[in-house]
Design a protein around this motif. Structure first.
Motif, PDB file in Angstrom:
ATOM      1  N   ASP A  16      -0.241  24.016  -9.577  1.00 22.04           N
ATOM      2  CA  ASP A  16       0.645  24.891  -8.699  1.00 22.04           C
ATOM      3  C   ASP A  16       1.995  24.171  -8.264  1.00 22.04           C
ATOM      4  O   ASP A  16       2.027  23.031  -7.851  1.00 22.04           O
ATOM      5  CB  ASP A  16      -0.144  25.052  -7.269  1.00 22.04           C
ATOM      6  N   PRO A  17       3.314  24.830  -8.497  1.00 20.49           N
ATOM      7  CA  PRO A  17       4.362  24.086  -8.355  1.00 20.49           C
ATOM      8  C   PRO A  17       4.555  23.704  -7.065  1.00 20.49           C
ATOM      9  O   PRO A  17       4.511  24.673  -6.104  1.00 20.49           O
ATOM     10  CB  PRO A  17       5.473  25.333  -8.813  1.00 20.49           C
ATOM     11  N   VAL A  18       4.792  22.583  -6.649  1.00 23.45           N
ATOM     12  CA  VAL A  18       5.206  22.003  -5.224  1.00 23.45           C
ATOM     13  C   VAL A  18       6.428  21.235  -5.452  1.00 23.45           C
ATOM     14  O   VAL A  18       6.442  20.378  -6.257  1.00 23.45           O
ATOM     15  CB  VAL A  18       3.987  21.096  -4.548  1.00 23.45           C
ATOM     16  N   GLU A  19       7.321  21.267  -4.490  1.00 31.26           N
ATOM     17  CA  GLU A  19       8.638  20.249  -4.638  1.00 31.26           C
ATOM     18  C   GLU A  19       8.133  18.966  -4.385  1.00 31.26           C
ATOM     19  O   GLU A  19       7.292  18.463  -3.691  1.00 31.26           O
ATOM     20  CB  GLU A  19       9.479  20.873  -3.370  1.00 31.26           C
ATOM     21  N   ALA A  20       8.867  18.074  -5.299  1.00 27.41           N
ATOM     22  CA  ALA A  20       8.649  16.792  -5.368  1.00 27.41           C
ATOM     23  C   ALA A  20       8.718  16.134  -3.900  1.00 27.41           C
ATOM     24  O   ALA A  20       8.000  15.281  -3.657  1.00 27.41           O
ATOM     25  CB  ALA A  20       9.473  15.893  -6.337  1.00 27.41           C
ATOM     26  N   HIS A  21       9.978  16.477  -3.189  1.00 27.71           N
ATOM     27  CA  HIS A  21      10.073  16.001  -1.875  1.00 27.71           C
ATOM     28  C   HIS A  21       8.781  16.059  -0.895  1.00 27.71           C
ATOM     29  O   HIS A  21       8.448  15.466  -0.383  1.00 27.71           O
ATOM     30  CB  HIS A  21      11.411  16.487  -1.067  1.00 27.71           C
ATOM     31  N   GLN A  40       0.957  -1.283   0.082  1.00 26.48           N
ATOM     32  CA  GLN A  40       0.133   0.048  -0.003  1.00 26.48           C
ATOM     33  C   GLN A  40       0.829   1.120  -0.043  1.00 26.48           C
ATOM     34  O   GLN A  40       0.603   2.180  -0.756  1.00 26.48           O
ATOM     35  CB  GLN A  40      -0.877  -0.128   1.137  1.00 26.48           C
ATOM     36  N   ILE A  41       2.058   1.166   0.763  1.00 24.40           N
ATOM     37  CA  ILE A  41       2.781   2.330   0.646  1.00 24.40           C
ATOM     38  C   ILE A  41       3.561   2.752  -0.533  1.00 24.40           C
ATOM     39  O   ILE A  41       3.634   3.700  -0.983  1.00 24.40           O
ATOM     40  CB  ILE A  41       3.673   2.108   1.968  1.00 24.40           C
ATOM     41  N   VAL A  42       4.094   1.512  -1.183  1.00 29.08           N
ATOM     42  CA  VAL A  42       4.813   1.510  -2.304  1.00 29.08           C
ATOM     43  C   VAL A  42       3.821   2.151  -3.419  1.00 29.08           C
ATOM     44  O   VAL A  42       4.161   2.974  -4.333  1.00 29.08           O
ATOM     45  CB  VAL A  42       5.372   0.302  -2.787  1.00 29.08           C
ATOM     46  N   ASP A  43       2.545   1.531  -3.503  1.00 23.06           N
ATOM     47  CA  ASP A  43       1.692   2.096  -4.563  1.00 23.06           C
ATOM     48  C   ASP A  43       1.065   3.608  -4.383  1.00 23.06           C
ATOM     49  O   ASP A  43       1.097   4.176  -5.356  1.00 23.06           O
ATOM     50  CB  ASP A  43       0.394   0.792  -4.390  1.00 23.06           C
ATOM     51  N   ASP A  44       1.060   3.932  -3.125  1.00 25.65           N
ATOM     52  CA  ASP A  44       0.659   5.313  -3.106  1.00 25.65           C
ATOM     53  C   ASP A  44       1.966   6.098  -3.345  1.00 25.65           C
ATOM     54  O   ASP A  44       1.662   7.337  -3.874  1.00 25.65           O
ATOM     55  CB  ASP A  44       0.301   5.510  -1.468  1.00 25.65           C
ATOM     56  N   GLY A  45       3.134   5.913  -2.963  1.00 24.36           N
ATOM     57  CA  GLY A  45       4.244   6.586  -3.446  1.00 24.36           C
ATOM     58  C   GLY A  45       4.496   6.427  -5.046  1.00 24.36           C
ATOM     59  O   GLY A  45       4.620   7.800  -5.573  1.00 24.36           O
ATOM     60  N   ILE A  46       4.173   5.657  -5.613  1.00 24.43           N
ATOM     61  CA  ILE A  46       4.264   5.569  -7.002  1.00 24.43           C
ATOM     62  C   ILE A  46       3.180   6.516  -7.764  1.00 24.43           C
ATOM     63  O   ILE A  46       3.411   7.109  -8.527  1.00 24.43           O
ATOM     64  CB  ILE A  46       3.986   4.226  -7.776  1.00 24.43           C
ATOM     65  N   LYS A  47       2.142   6.311  -7.138  1.00 23.30           N
ATOM     66  CA  LYS A  47       0.838   7.303  -7.650  1.00 23.30           C
ATOM     67  C   LYS A  47       1.095   8.745  -7.364  1.00 23.30           C
ATOM     68  O   LYS A  47       0.940   9.664  -8.115  1.00 23.30           O
ATOM     69  CB  LYS A  47      -0.494   6.564  -6.963  1.00 23.30           C
ATOM     70  N   ALA A  48       1.845   9.019  -6.251  1.00 26.13           N
ATOM     71  CA  ALA A  48       2.029  10.462  -5.877  1.00 26.13           C
ATOM     72  C   ALA A  48       3.103  10.776  -6.958  1.00 26.13           C
ATOM     73  O   ALA A  48       2.880  12.128  -7.084  1.00 26.13           O
ATOM     74  CB  ALA A  48       2.424  10.331  -4.496  1.00 26.13           C
ATOM     75  N   GLN A  49       4.145  10.098  -7.229  1.00 27.31           N
ATOM     76  CA  GLN A  49       5.041  10.504  -8.236  1.00 27.31           C
ATOM     77  C   GLN A  49       4.658  10.829  -9.394  1.00 27.31           C
ATOM     78  O   GLN A  49       4.822  11.600 -10.195  1.00 27.31           O
ATOM     79  CB  GLN A  49       6.071   9.170  -8.286  1.00 27.31           C
ATOM     80  N   GLU A  50       3.502  10.042  -9.956  1.00 30.36           N
ATOM     81  CA  GLU A  50       2.901  10.336 -11.184  1.00 30.36           C
ATOM     82  C   GLU A  50       1.977  11.554 -11.331  1.00 30.36           C
ATOM     83  O   GLU A  50       2.108  12.028 -12.173  1.00 30.36           O
ATOM     84  CB  GLU A  50       2.064   9.053 -11.514  1.00 30.36           C
ATOM     85  N   GLU A  51       1.561  11.664  -9.893  1.00 28.44           N
ATOM     86  CA  GLU A  51       0.329  12.815  -9.998  1.00 28.44           C
ATOM     87  C   GLU A  51       1.092  14.036  -9.835  1.00 28.44           C
ATOM     88  O   GLU A  51       0.293  15.275 -10.008  1.00 28.44           O
ATOM     89  CB  GLU A  51      -0.539  12.529  -8.827  1.00 28.44           C
ATOM     90  N   HIS A  52       2.611  13.922  -9.611  1.00 26.85           N
ATOM     91  CA  HIS A  52       3.122  15.141  -9.255  1.00 26.85           C
ATOM     92  C   HIS A  52       3.343  16.159 -10.413  1.00 26.85           C
ATOM     93  O   HIS A  52       3.336  17.135 -10.473  1.00 26.85           O
ATOM     94  CB  HIS A  52       4.450  14.912  -8.534  1.00 26.85           C
ATOM     95  N   THR A  53       3.530  15.570 -11.567  1.00 24.99           N
ATOM     96  CA  THR A  53       3.655  16.025 -12.714  1.00 24.99           C
ATOM     97  C   THR A  53       2.346  16.821 -13.260  1.00 24.99           C
ATOM     98  O   THR A  53       2.321  17.545 -14.465  1.00 24.99           O
ATOM     99  CB  THR A  53       4.024  15.079 -13.725  1.00 24.99           C
ATOM    100  N   LYS A  54       1.312  16.396 -12.669  1.00 23.56           N
ATOM    101  CA  LYS A  54      -0.237  16.910 -13.152  1.00 23.56           C
ATOM    102  C   LYS A  54      -0.428  18.153 -12.124  1.00 23.56           C
ATOM    103  O   LYS A  54      -1.348  18.864 -12.466  1.00 23.56           O
ATOM    104  CB  LYS A  54      -1.111  15.893 -13.053  1.00 23.56           C
ATOM    105  N   LEU A  55       0.405  18.562 -11.274  1.00 19.71           N
ATOM    106  CA  LEU A  55      -0.143  19.764 -10.269  1.00 19.71           C
ATOM    107  C   LEU A  55       0.146  21.006 -11.222  1.00 19.71           C
ATOM    108  O   LEU A  55       1.320  21.312 -11.958  1.00 19.71           O
ATOM    109  CB  LEU A  55       0.886  19.682  -9.081  1.00 19.71           C
TER     110      LEU A  55
END
Length: 252
Positions: A107-112, A90-105
């Protein structure tokens, strides 16, 4: 001698001051207190055993993650090796999903910051699930002695009524109600002690699991923000040891 043998062979009379007799004498209040305490006891042991099984599954998942997950070339392949309902998956899948969604933001937010927030939220959800049921144990541990004490007060009150009605404090008049009162006190303590012990034991195991999940989350965050360049030391140690050339034999 014959008199002693005859007395030993004679059938023993039933105990008029046992548990069932005390409940029958106590009436509705005694039975209500007894049923409530029995329900609390059953719930305590049910939660204890179910949470032990749940915790052990997460601990076994942590061992599997340490042994196989970080050996995979990509996070998706590593996630596929984990169990379907694994907390770590669950943690890994949520991390992968968050990484993919970061490019869709927009408003600029740091990836970290974005990944850290997503992983922390996923970790908190798992810890919250592991903590379900512990509030019931804490409630049982703190309230069951007072429920038993309520039965004790009623038993003493009935004993006083019998003393007043009889006009004298004979043992026969007060033994039943006093015995009922003591039994209720003992039942309350017998329910409270296992609940407190179970609560402390499960809480300690949950704390250990939370520490393991937090360590995995930190390693996963470092892996995500470095595009796979950073891995835990135990995952890279065997490869480094294999790549190290063997020492040349010394000449005599």
């Amino acid at each position: 001698m014959l008199m002693y043998l005859a007395a030993a062979a004679a059938p023993k009379s039933e105990n008029p001051y046992g548990l069932m007799e005390a409940l029958q004498q106590g009436g509705t209040i005694a039975w209500t207190v007894f049923i409530i305490l029995c329900g609390m006891s059953v719930g305590t042991f049910y939660i204890l055993f179910t949470k032990l099984i749940e915790q052990q599954k997460v601990l076994n998942q942590g061992k599997k993650v340490r042994a196989t997950f970080w050996r995979a070339p990509t996070l998706k392949e590593g996630s596929a090796k984990l169990e379907k309902n694994s907390a770590y998956k669950q943690i890994v899948d949520d991390g992968i999903k968050a990484q993919e969604e970061h490019t869709k933001l927009t408003d600029p937010v740091e990836a970290h910051d974005w990944l850290h927030g997503s992983l922390a939220r996923s970790e908190a959800a798992i810890n919250s699930k592991l903590g379900t049921g512990l509030a019931f144990l804490a409630t049982v541990g703190s309230t069951s002695p007072f429920i038993g004490l309520f039965g004790t007060v009623i038993g003493i009150y009935r004993a006083l009524i019998k003393i007043g009605a009889a006009g004298q404090a004979s043992i026969d008049a007060v033994a039943g109600p006093v015995g009922e009162a003591l039994i209720m006190t003992a039942l309350g303590l017998a329910v409270a002690v296992p609940a407190v012990l179970a609560y402390n034991f499960l809480q300690r195991r949950n704390k250990s699991i939370a520490e393991q999940l937090n360590g995995f989350t930190v390693d996963l965050l470092a892996h995500l923000v470095s595009n796979g360049a950073v891995k835990p030391s135990f995952a890279t140690a065997p490869a480094a040891a294999a790549a190290k050339p063997a020492a040349a034999p010394t000449k005599a």
